[in-house]
Write an enzyme that holds these catalytic residues in place. Sequence first.
Site, PDB file in Angstrom:
ATOM      1  N   CYS A  68      32.397  51.353  -4.886  1.00  0.00           N
ATOM      2  CA  CYS A  68      31.121  50.728  -4.537  1.00  0.00           C
ATOM      3  C   CYS A  68      30.993  49.408  -5.285  1.00  0.00           C
ATOM      4  O   CYS A  68      31.311  49.333  -6.467  1.00  0.00           O
ATOM      5  CB  CYS A  68      29.994  51.679  -4.931  1.00  0.00           C
ATOM      6  SG  CYS A  68      28.349  51.018  -4.608  1.00  0.00           S
ATOM      7  N   CYS A  73      26.443  51.684 -10.012  1.00  0.00           N
ATOM      8  CA  CYS A  73      26.696  52.921  -9.257  1.00  0.00           C
ATOM      9  C   CYS A  73      27.899  53.651  -9.851  1.00  0.00           C
ATOM     10  O   CYS A  73      28.896  53.026 -10.226  1.00  0.00           O
ATOM     11  CB  CYS A  73      26.967  52.584  -7.796  1.00  0.00           C
ATOM     12  SG  CYS A  73      27.463  54.011  -6.797  1.00  0.00           S
ATOM     13  N   CYS A  85      24.404  55.214  -6.095  1.00  0.00           N
ATOM     14  CA  CYS A  85      23.378  54.306  -5.592  1.00  0.00           C
ATOM     15  C   CYS A  85      22.887  54.855  -4.239  1.00  0.00           C
ATOM     16  O   CYS A  85      23.479  55.793  -3.679  1.00  0.00           O
ATOM     17  CB  CYS A  85      23.945  52.895  -5.437  1.00  0.00           C
ATOM     18  SG  CYS A  85      25.137  52.746  -4.090  1.00  0.00           S
ATOM     19  N   HIS A  88      32.553  60.442 -10.408  1.00  0.00           N
ATOM     20  CA  HIS A  88      33.312  59.421  -9.678  1.00  0.00           C
ATOM     21  C   HIS A  88      34.474  60.049  -8.892  1.00  0.00           C
ATOM     22  O   HIS A  88      34.618  59.815  -7.691  1.00  0.00           O
ATOM     23  CB  HIS A  88      33.830  58.379 -10.671  1.00  0.00           C
ATOM     24  CG  HIS A  88      34.580  57.247 -10.048  1.00  0.00           C
ATOM     25  ND1 HIS A  88      33.989  56.025  -9.776  1.00  0.00           N
ATOM     26  CD2 HIS A  88      35.862  57.142  -9.617  1.00  0.00           C
ATOM     27  CE1 HIS A  88      34.890  55.235  -9.210  1.00  0.00           C
ATOM     28  NE2 HIS A  88      36.047  55.886  -9.112  1.00  0.00           N
ATOM     29  N   GLU A  89      35.288  60.843  -9.570  1.00  0.00           N
ATOM     30  CA  GLU A  89      36.465  61.407  -8.883  1.00  0.00           C
ATOM     31  C   GLU A  89      36.046  62.432  -7.826  1.00  0.00           C
ATOM     32  O   GLU A  89      36.628  62.466  -6.739  1.00  0.00           O
ATOM     33  CB  GLU A  89      37.440  62.032  -9.896  1.00  0.00           C
ATOM     34  CG  GLU A  89      38.013  61.058 -10.928  1.00  0.00           C
ATOM     35  CD  GLU A  89      38.590  59.769 -10.344  1.00  0.00           C
ATOM     36  OE1 GLU A  89      38.979  59.748  -9.168  1.00  0.00           O
ATOM     37  OE2 GLU A  89      38.624  58.764 -11.085  1.00  0.00           O
ATOM     38  N   HIS A 118      35.002  60.571  -4.739  1.00  0.00           N
ATOM     39  CA  HIS A 118      36.143  60.230  -3.874  1.00  0.00           C
ATOM     40  C   HIS A 118      36.537  61.431  -3.014  1.00  0.00           C
ATOM     41  O   HIS A 118      36.802  61.301  -1.824  1.00  0.00           O
ATOM     42  CB  HIS A 118      37.358  59.829  -4.710  1.00  0.00           C
ATOM     43  CG  HIS A 118      37.308  58.429  -5.259  1.00  0.00           C
ATOM     44  ND1 HIS A 118      36.906  57.340  -4.515  1.00  0.00           N
ATOM     45  CD2 HIS A 118      37.649  57.940  -6.480  1.00  0.00           C
ATOM     46  CE1 HIS A 118      36.991  56.244  -5.268  1.00  0.00           C
ATOM     47  NE2 HIS A 118      37.430  56.581  -6.457  1.00  0.00           N
ATOM     48  N   CYS A 178      25.596  54.920  -1.448  1.00  0.00           N
ATOM     49  CA  CYS A 178      26.580  55.995  -1.588  1.00  0.00           C
ATOM     50  C   CYS A 178      25.943  57.353  -1.312  1.00  0.00           C
ATOM     51  O   CYS A 178      26.576  58.224  -0.694  1.00  0.00           O
ATOM     52  CB  CYS A 178      27.192  55.976  -2.993  1.00  0.00           C
ATOM     53  SG  CYS A 178      28.328  54.594  -3.232  1.00  0.00           S
TER      54      CYS A 178
HETATM   55 ZN   LIG Z   1      37.778  55.411  -8.147  1.00  0.00          ZN
HETATM   56 ZN   LIG Z   2      27.314  53.110  -4.711  1.00  0.00          ZN
END
Ligand SMILES: [Zn+2]
Ligand SMILES: [Zn+2]
Length: 176
Positions: A143, A148, A167, A132-133, A136, A170
């Site tokens: 999202c 996702c 997903c 996740h990070e 970014h 993304c």
């Molecule tokens: Zn975030």
């Molecule tokens: Zn996504």
Amino acid sequence: MRKGAYIALQPFEGVQDGVLRTLERGLPARFFGVPVRGLKPLPIPEDSYNPSRRQYLSEPFLVSLKLPKGAVKVLGVVDEDLYTPGLNFIFGQARINGIGGVIALARLRPEFWGEARNDSLFLSRALKEAVHELGHSFGLEHCPDPSCVMHFSNTIWDTDRKGTDFCGRCRNILGT
Ligand SMILES: [Zn+2]
Ligand SMILES: [Zn+2]
């Protein structure tokens, strides 16, 4: 991605090897096959601890991250409970298109929430927050798809509901 590129993994003191091995194994497949290289641990930044909250401020950790030569991104790993002003806690923090981000491990352990120890659950949560990070830092925003990995985790249950992968939408933005 240029030849020789890698994602740098920057532990702060106190992070166990198991979680670093999990990230080294799990991250490349989600980021263009770029390998992960571990860096020597950094000390916990001075003045990051807030004794009245018994938590650490995330900003000093982010500021102490440096992008080593040849690295495309750097991910800090902190085995403490982090917060940022305006939020009770954070699982991680990164700037969109920045050099990288940090993840905080303390709240990813089931024991933190009074549940039985479960290492595989802990490690899968750590991988989700790391993807996740880094997502970014590779330009992705949050999202709306709850499955996702780029879905915002407001609680640990949001983390458990989402997967470790992007997903299709993304993935398209990322270009993988
Ligand atoms: Zn975030
Ligand atoms: Zn996504």
